[in-house]
Design an enzyme around this catalytic site. Structure first.
Site, short mmCIF file in Angstrom:
data_model
loop_
_atom_site.label_atom_id
_atom_site.label_comp_id
_atom_site.label_asym_id
_atom_site.label_seq_id
_atom_site.Cartn_x
_atom_site.Cartn_y
_atom_site.Cartn_z
N LYS A 13 0.84 -0.98 0.22
CA LYS A 13 0.40 -0.10 -0.37
C LYS A 13 0.76 1.22 -0.09
O LYS A 13 0.85 2.31 -0.85
CB LYS A 13 -1.01 0.20 1.59
N ARG A 127 11.91 -6.10 5.25
CA ARG A 127 12.02 -4.31 4.45
C ARG A 127 13.16 -4.31 5.13
O ARG A 127 12.82 -4.01 6.28
CB ARG A 127 9.87 -4.67 5.14
N ARG A 173 0.18 -9.07 13.75
CA ARG A 173 0.05 -7.89 12.46
C ARG A 173 -1.66 -8.34 11.19
O ARG A 173 -2.80 -8.19 11.16
CB ARG A 173 0.46 -6.98 11.72
#
Ligand code: AMP
Length: 224
Positions: A13, A127, A173
């Site tokens: 996103k 990441r 999450r």
């Protein structure tokens, strides 16, 4: 153009939002980025939010709704905005509808970026993000490594791993996403706004699909 990007953590996103800003000249509103900035500044809201964020839980609705209400009232949102990471619960979506009605506007598109869960775990744990807030460029140690380890290709800033990108928190999450956020697909489907896309392939391929959708055209990678 008022757009919501839906999708699990790591679905891309933020990456897509950054490309959409350049193309459409409208702001990205990421509640995650706003909360991380508050944590960094050490504000009271930041101190409270950190506990939730570090354990992979959602910050209470009233806190993020307050953030969004203030942000959407800013003049740069008049031409449109890209919501990234908000709403994350049905009560947040209901509150958003009210805020937008008060501003005489509404959501035009909800793009849901679908990615397999194990792929999300691999993406998030590898990441790395540029520490320079004005840049925020993202890398992946395996898939899109920087030319020099730990250094941003774009601005030379230092790269860091988010506190909540460790595997245990990532799994929490994902569980939170499935339980609290996935129901938003039903919420926006009932309003005929959801356009699902497969979030696999190159960043540019996915971008072309999103641009196709928001331009009212085709959502395959043909670019029409
Ligand atoms: P993100 O950068 O979008 O992955 O968000 C990081 C963390 O910030 C989440 O795991 C939540 O703890 C918190 N957060 C961000 N956006 C929201 C939201 N809309 N509602 C509740 N918590 C949020």
């Amino acid at each position: 153009m008022n757009l919501i990007l839906l999708g699990g953590p790591g679905a891309g996103k933020g990456t897509q939002a950054k490309k959409l800003i350049d193309k459409f000249q409208i702001p990205q509103i990421s509640t995650g980025d706003i909360l991380r900035a508050a944590v960094k500044e050490g504000t009271e809201m930041g101190r409270k939010a950190k506990e939730y964020m570090d354990s992979g839980k959602l910050v209470p609705d009233e806190v993020v709704i307050g953030i969004i209400k203030d942000r959407l009232a800013q003049p740069d949102c008049k031409k449109g905005f890209i919501l990234d990471g908000f709403p994350r619960t049905v009560p947040q979506a209901e509150a958003l509808d009210k805020v937008l009605a008060g501003l005489s506007t509404k959501i035009d598109h909800v793009v849901s970026i679908d990615v397999d869960e194990e792929a999300l775990v691999t993406r998030l744990t590898g990441r790395r993000t540029c520490k320079n807030a004005a840049c925020g460029q993202m890398f992946h140690i395996k898939f899109t490594p920087p030319k020099k380890e730990g250094v941003c290709d774009k601005c030379g800033g230092e790269l860091y791993q988010r506190d909540d990108d460790n595997e245990a928190t990532v799994r929490n999450r994902l569980a939170t996403y499935n339980q609290a956020t996935a129901p938003l697909i039903g919420y926006y489907s009932a309003k005929a706004l959801v356009r699902p896309i497969a979030g696999v392939g190159s960043i540019d391929d996915i971008f072309i699909k999103i641009v196709g959708i928001v331009s009212g055209g085709c959502s395959c990678a043909c670019g029409r």
